[in-house]
Structure formats: structure tokens, C-alpha cells
Design a protein around this motif. Structure first.
Motif, PDB file in Angstrom:
ATOM      1  N   LEU A  56      39.527  45.967  28.689  1.00 18.10           N
ATOM      2  CA  LEU A  56      38.552  44.854  29.153  1.00 18.10           C
ATOM      3  C   LEU A  56      38.319  44.773  30.364  1.00 18.10           C
ATOM      4  CD1 LEU A  56      39.491  42.286  26.294  1.00 18.10           C
ATOM      5  CD2 LEU A  56      37.459  43.894  26.129  1.00 18.10           C
ATOM      6  N   ASP A  57      39.350  44.852  31.343  1.00 19.56           N
ATOM      7  CA  ASP A  57      39.175  44.878  32.845  1.00 19.56           C
ATOM      8  C   ASP A  57      38.544  45.947  33.348  1.00 19.56           C
ATOM      9  OD1 ASP A  57      40.765  42.458  33.061  1.00 19.56           O
ATOM     10  OD2 ASP A  57      42.360  43.488  33.581  1.00 19.56           O
TER      11      ASP A  57
ATOM     12  N   ASN B 143      36.215  47.705  31.259  1.00 21.14           N
ATOM     13  CA  ASN B 143      34.687  47.711  30.789  1.00 21.14           C
ATOM     14  C   ASN B 143      34.725  46.278  29.932  1.00 21.14           C
ATOM     15  OD1 ASN B 143      32.419  48.251  29.445  1.00 21.14           O
ATOM     16  ND2 ASN B 143      33.189  49.895  28.213  1.00 21.14           N
ATOM     17  N   ASN B 144      33.856  45.259  30.792  1.00 23.12           N
ATOM     18  CA  ASN B 144      33.593  44.179  30.316  1.00 23.12           C
ATOM     19  C   ASN B 144      32.825  44.260  29.104  1.00 23.12           C
ATOM     20  OD1 ASN B 144      34.073  41.007  30.461  1.00 23.12           O
ATOM     21  ND2 ASN B 144      31.889  41.067  30.989  1.00 23.12           N
ATOM     22  N   ASP B 145      31.793  44.963  28.865  1.00 19.23           N
ATOM     23  CA  ASP B 145      30.805  45.169  27.661  1.00 19.23           C
ATOM     24  C   ASP B 145      31.846  45.736  26.415  1.00 19.23           C
ATOM     25  OD1 ASP B 145      28.745  44.288  29.207  1.00 19.23           O
ATOM     26  OD2 ASP B 145      28.201  46.307  29.810  1.00 19.23           O
ATOM     27  N   ASP B 146      32.828  46.538  26.553  1.00 14.28           N
ATOM     28  CA  ASP B 146      33.771  46.491  25.532  1.00 14.28           C
ATOM     29  C   ASP B 146      33.270  47.282  24.279  1.00 14.28           C
ATOM     30  OD1 ASP B 146      36.172  46.831  24.196  1.00 14.28           O
ATOM     31  OD2 ASP B 146      35.919  44.846  23.285  1.00 14.28           O
TER      32      ASP B 146
ATOM     33  N   ARG C 230      38.249  43.817  22.272  1.00 18.75           N
ATOM     34  CA  ARG C 230      38.110  42.439  22.208  1.00 18.75           C
ATOM     35  C   ARG C 230      38.633  41.885  20.749  1.00 18.75           C
ATOM     36  NH1 ARG C 230      33.280  44.286  22.292  1.00 18.75           N
ATOM     37  NH2 ARG C 230      31.485  43.457  20.990  1.00 18.75           N
TER      38      ARG C 230
ATOM     39  N   ARG D 114      34.953  33.721  26.466  1.00 21.19           N
ATOM     40  CA  ARG D 114      34.736  34.908  27.360  1.00 21.19           C
ATOM     41  C   ARG D 114      33.396  35.661  26.470  1.00 21.19           C
ATOM     42  NH1 ARG D 114      38.273  39.743  29.517  1.00 21.19           N
ATOM     43  NH2 ARG D 114      36.738  41.161  30.455  1.00 21.19           N
ATOM     44  N   TYR D 115      33.505  35.962  25.296  1.00 23.46           N
ATOM     45  CA  TYR D 115      32.568  36.468  24.482  1.00 23.46           C
ATOM     46  C   TYR D 115      31.739  35.532  23.565  1.00 23.46           C
ATOM     47  CZ  TYR D 115      34.590  40.889  26.226  1.00 23.46           C
ATOM     48  OH  TYR D 115      35.008  41.582  27.096  1.00 23.46           O
TER      49      TYR D 115
END
Length: 143
Positions: free
Chosen positions: A10-11, A13-16, A21, A43-44
Motif C-alpha cells: 500500500l505504501d 501503490n496507494n491505488d492498490d 487492502r 483511508r478507502y
């Protein structure tokens, strides 16, 4: 180690696009880490999904916070039309083996997503028979 690997993904690639996630949410629910689960959910937040709502409900049920658990089940019922059917199958013993998966196997907010979520995260759901019965009873009270 799995938690740390998910956090690293997640760090990076925040879009994951790998779905880390969702795995992480189940890990938090398993260890009853409410603070981390809520932080991840926030967060999401724009992505309310079966794979967030079901483990959050499980976490709160395990912690004895049935009102919060029921609120997440209510949200799940609102986004996934197959929730009642899915839990009914589990509780009465029909199981999941005869579910006909769609052309691409996975469809968001469907019985297939519920089946995949529970089977892919057995570590969280393996001993949840009483919880599943409670979910079905809760869903019936919503209808």
C-alpha cells in the motif's frame, strides 16, 4: 509478516490494484485490531465493499460490539443483493460448491464475491458458524 507485506504494498501503490487492502482488513479483523481496521476503512472510504464490510462486522462481533457489527451488515445488505441468500446457504448447510460463477468468476457485490471472500480468508471465517447464524438473524430483522 503478512500484515507488513500488505502495508508495504500500500505504501508503494496507494491505488492498490493488487487488493492488499482487502487482505489487510481481514488480518486486522482476525487480530481484532479495531484501531487499524477503522483507519484502513477511512483511508478507502469511497470504496465500501463486501471485502471491507464483512470483516469489519466480524471484528465488531468478535469484540462483543453487536450494534456496530449489525450496522456493517446493514451496509453490506444495501450494496450486495445476494447477502441474505449467501448466509442462508451457509447456515442451512447448502454450502458454496454449487454456486455458478459468472463468466469472469468475480463480480463485485454478488454472491460470488461473498463466496470468494469467505473461502480466500478462511483464517478469519473458519470458526464463525455462530457468527454466520447471527448475521442471518440480523439480516432477517432488517428485511
Amino acid at each position: 509478516m503478512a500484515k507488513n507485506a500488505c502495508l508495504e504494498i500500500l505504501d508503494l501503490n496507494n491505488d492498490d490494484n493488487l487488493g492488499a487492502r482487502f487482505i489487510l482488513m481481514h488480518i486486522y479483523a482476525y487480530f481484532e485490531d479495531e484501531k487499524s481496521a477503522v483507519k484502513l476503512f477511512e483511508r478507502y472510504d469511497c470504496q465500501k465493499s463486501t471485502q471491507f464490510l464483512l470483516p469489519l462486522s466480524t471484528l465488531y462481533y468478535k469484540r462483543g460490539k453487536t450494534r456496530k457489527a449489525a450496522a456493517y451488515i446493514k451496509e453490506l445488505v444495501n450494496i450486495n443483493k445476494d447477502t441474505h441468500n449467501f448466509f442462508n446457504r451457509l447456515v442451512i448447510g447448502e454450502g458454496l460448491s454449487d454456486i455458478e460463477f459468472g463468466m469472469y468468476v468475480y463480480r463485485a457485490n454478488s454472491i460470488e464475491e461473498l463466496a470468494i471472500d469467505v473461502t480466500d480468508n478462511k483464517f478469519l471465517f473458519v470458526n464463525c458458524g455462530v457468527y454466520f447464524k447471527w448475521v442471518l438473524k440480523t439480516i432477517k430483522s432488517i428485511d
